[in-house]
Design an enzyme around this catalytic site. Structure first.
Site, PDB file in Angstrom:
ATOM      1  N   LYS A 200       0.738  -1.255  -0.012  1.00  0.00           N
ATOM      2  CA  LYS A 200       0.203   0.028  -0.058  1.00  0.00           C
ATOM      3  C   LYS A 200       0.903   1.140  -0.016  1.00  0.00           C
ATOM      4  O   LYS A 200       1.927   1.384   0.765  1.00  0.00           O
ATOM      5  CB  LYS A 200      -0.911  -0.011   1.365  1.00  0.00           C
ATOM      6  CG  LYS A 200      -1.906   0.758   1.001  1.00  0.00           C
ATOM      7  CD  LYS A 200      -3.298   0.301   0.413  1.00  0.00           C
ATOM      8  CE  LYS A 200      -4.448   0.935   0.306  1.00  0.00           C
ATOM      9  NZ  LYS A 200      -5.627   0.022  -0.052  1.00  0.00           N
TER      10      LYS A 200
HETATM   11  N1  GLU Z   1      -6.995   0.528  -3.122  1.00  0.00           N
HETATM   12  C1  GLU Z   1      -7.949  -0.783  -3.349  1.00  0.00           C
HETATM   13  C2  GLU Z   1      -8.040  -1.642  -2.285  1.00  0.00           C
HETATM   14  O1  GLU Z   1      -7.808  -1.306  -1.154  1.00  0.00           O
HETATM   15  C3  GLU Z   1      -7.416  -1.509  -4.687  1.00  0.00           C
HETATM   16  C4  GLU Z   1      -6.323  -1.947  -4.687  1.00  0.00           C
HETATM   17  C5  GLU Z   1      -5.816  -2.642  -6.162  1.00  0.00           C
HETATM   18  O2  GLU Z   1      -6.404  -2.852  -7.043  1.00  0.00           O
HETATM   19  O3  GLU Z   1      -4.587  -3.057  -6.089  1.00  0.00           O
HETATM   20  O4  GLU Z   1      -8.371  -2.963  -2.451  1.00  0.00           O
END
Ligand code: GLU
Length: 474
Positions: free
Chosen positions: A105
């Site tokens: 993240k």
């Molecule tokens: N930000 C989104 C989540 O928390 C998508 C992450 C992604 O598609 O890699 O799942």
């Protein structure tokens, strides 16, 4: 915020509750729990006649599968604790829905509303350069995506910045997902997380035994829903549930207040009002109140927190009145609140499952980019030709035998329609949500020590991750 009740501590506590029910190899629990690395970067960008320094993070929770995957958030609240908690959730989410990625993240501490588009582009490109230097953006190692405060626009900038740095990488487009279609994106990615919430609820309501556990019965039709946050996830979930499943969104909680309407709010109209005026105030299709804090505690069947983490906590969990919570946001319920809600019999469909639609469709986009071809391009017309052959043959038999039957117009059109990219994306997402729910439910129902769906979800995820570690020989 003390480290004891931090977001990361909360996620680790929930993880620990599940791990305690398993017999993991010595030391493996800790290896899975801890975040492998967090990179902090401070970089300067010359804007408005002076250098502004920005702080960004990219945290890699687990590399048991690569690339690692997870969004990048733009918000003034971004901090290391939050990014690490969110990276851990990505690891478990990917494992639960069988998306072959590790968890990561990122975040940039910035108020995206404070900068214009050109400035945001320069900041984003500079951040991408910093990430690329450390392989924290790469099609094979780390693939960012949108999150709060970012969307298709930012992903297009990142993909382009990466491509310029790696012009000889034929897979460069796969360095990030959530791109606009013209820049290598996939149909259905923008709606994906909200669509996944809808598919999750549809699957939940296919199981009368679990529906009964929540003190509910019947189908989604007529169920009263409170939604917190009408951003990308909350909007799509609310729109699909009300327009396609007959649910009544009786209350929407937004930054600048609350809209209520016991007859059900017209979500598209409300979204249009927010776009036009910047907030919910003055919306004609419901009553407005300033204070959103207590609206979460309103009477309803289903509560959908689709905004920030930790909004349901020890301070308000006793007063929550819904029967079912579906966590469209990441981490909206703290570990303390989770215990209180469980004791009170409120069923929670956990984040790592409920909002996995985004990363699932990101996976399809990544595969599309690597294969350099859009989904369905080879098969679609062939499929249509075969359907037409069948229809023509039936019509010939009907004419020859004088039975004179006629296929219904709607059936014929639907049958003759070969699947396009959006159809395939939705089919893949639906399948993922259905199968993952069944896995979670199986563990919940069959293991008396598992008291809730969250623990069941963790058990499925941790088991899969530990299998990978075991076969790696670690
Ligand atoms: N930000 C989104 C989540 O928390 C998508 C992450 C992604 O598609 O890699 O799942």
């Amino acid at each position: 915020m003390t480290s004891h009740n931090s977001f990361r501590a909360s996620v680790e506590r929930m993880f620990g509750n599940a791990a305690a029910l398993m017999e993991l190899a010595p030391g493996l629990e800790e290896k899975i729990r801890v975040c492998n690395s967090t990179y902090t970067v401070r970089f300067g960008v010359r804007l408005r006649g002076q250098i502004h320094t920005f702080t960004g993070y990219r945290s890699v929770h687990s590399e048991h599968m690569e690339p690692v995957k997870g969004g990048i958030r733009y918000s003034m609240d971004v901090n290391q604790d939050e990014v690490e908690a969110l990276a851990a959730l990505m690891t478990y989410k990917c494992a639960l829905v069988e998306v072959p990625f590790g968890g990561s993240k990122g975040g940039l501490r910035i108020d995206p509303r404070a900068w214009n588009e050109d400035e945001l582009e320069r900041i984003t490109r500079r951040f991408t350069y910093e990430l690329s230097r450390r392989n924290l953006i790469s099609p094979s190692q780390n693939v960012p995506a949108p999150d709060m405060g970012t969307g298709e626009r930012e992903m297009a900038w990142m993909a382009d910045a990466y491509k310029r740095l790696h012009p000889d990488d034929i897979n460069a487009k796969a360095c990030v997902t959530g791109k606009p279609r013209h820049a290598g994106g996939i149909d259905g990615r923008v709606e994906a997380t909200g669509r996944g919430v809808q598919y999750a609820l549809r699957e939940f309501f296919r199981h009368p035994d679990v529906v009964g556990q929540a003190g509910l019965a019947g189908t989604l039709a007529g169920k009263r829903v409170i939604v917190q946050g009408l951003g990308n996830v909350g909007y799509h979930a609310a729109q699909f549930l009300s327009a396609e499943d007959g649910a009544l969104v009786t209350c929407v909680i937004e930054r600048d207040g609350v809209i209520t309407n016991p007859q059900g709010i017209n979500i598209d109209a409300l979204r249009g009002h927010i776009h036009a005026t910047g907030g919910v105030k003055g919306f004609a299709g419901g009553d407005h109140a300033e204070n959103g804090l207590t609206a979460l505690e309103g009477e309803c069947d289903i509560l959908i927190p689709a905004a920030l983490e930790s909004v349901i906590h020890a301070g308000n969990a006793e007063r929550i009145k819904c029967k079912l919570i579906i966590e469209a946001a990441n981490g909206p319920v703290t570990a303390d609140a989770d215990e209180i809600l469980r004791r009170r019999g409120i069923v929670i469909i956990p984040d790592m499952y409920a909002n996995a639609g985004g990363v699932t469709v990101s996976y399809f986009e990544w595969v599309k980019n690597l294969s350099q071809i859009s989904l369905g391009r080879l098969e679609r017309r062939h499929e249509e030709a075969r359907a037409r052959m069948l229809i023509e043959e039936l019509e010939r038999i009907s004419a020859d035998t004088g039975t004179n039957f006629e296929l219904a117009r709607g059936f014929k059109d639907a049958f003759l329609h070969g699947a396009d990219e959006l159809d395939l994306v939705r089919s893949g997402l639906d399948d993922t949500m259905r199968e993952s729910f069944k896995k979670m439910k199986e563990v919940w129902i069959n293991n008396p020590k598992v008291e809730d769906l969250r623990t069941a979800a963790y058990l499925v995820a941790i088991r899969r991750i530990s299998n990978v570690y075991n076969s790696l020989g670690l």
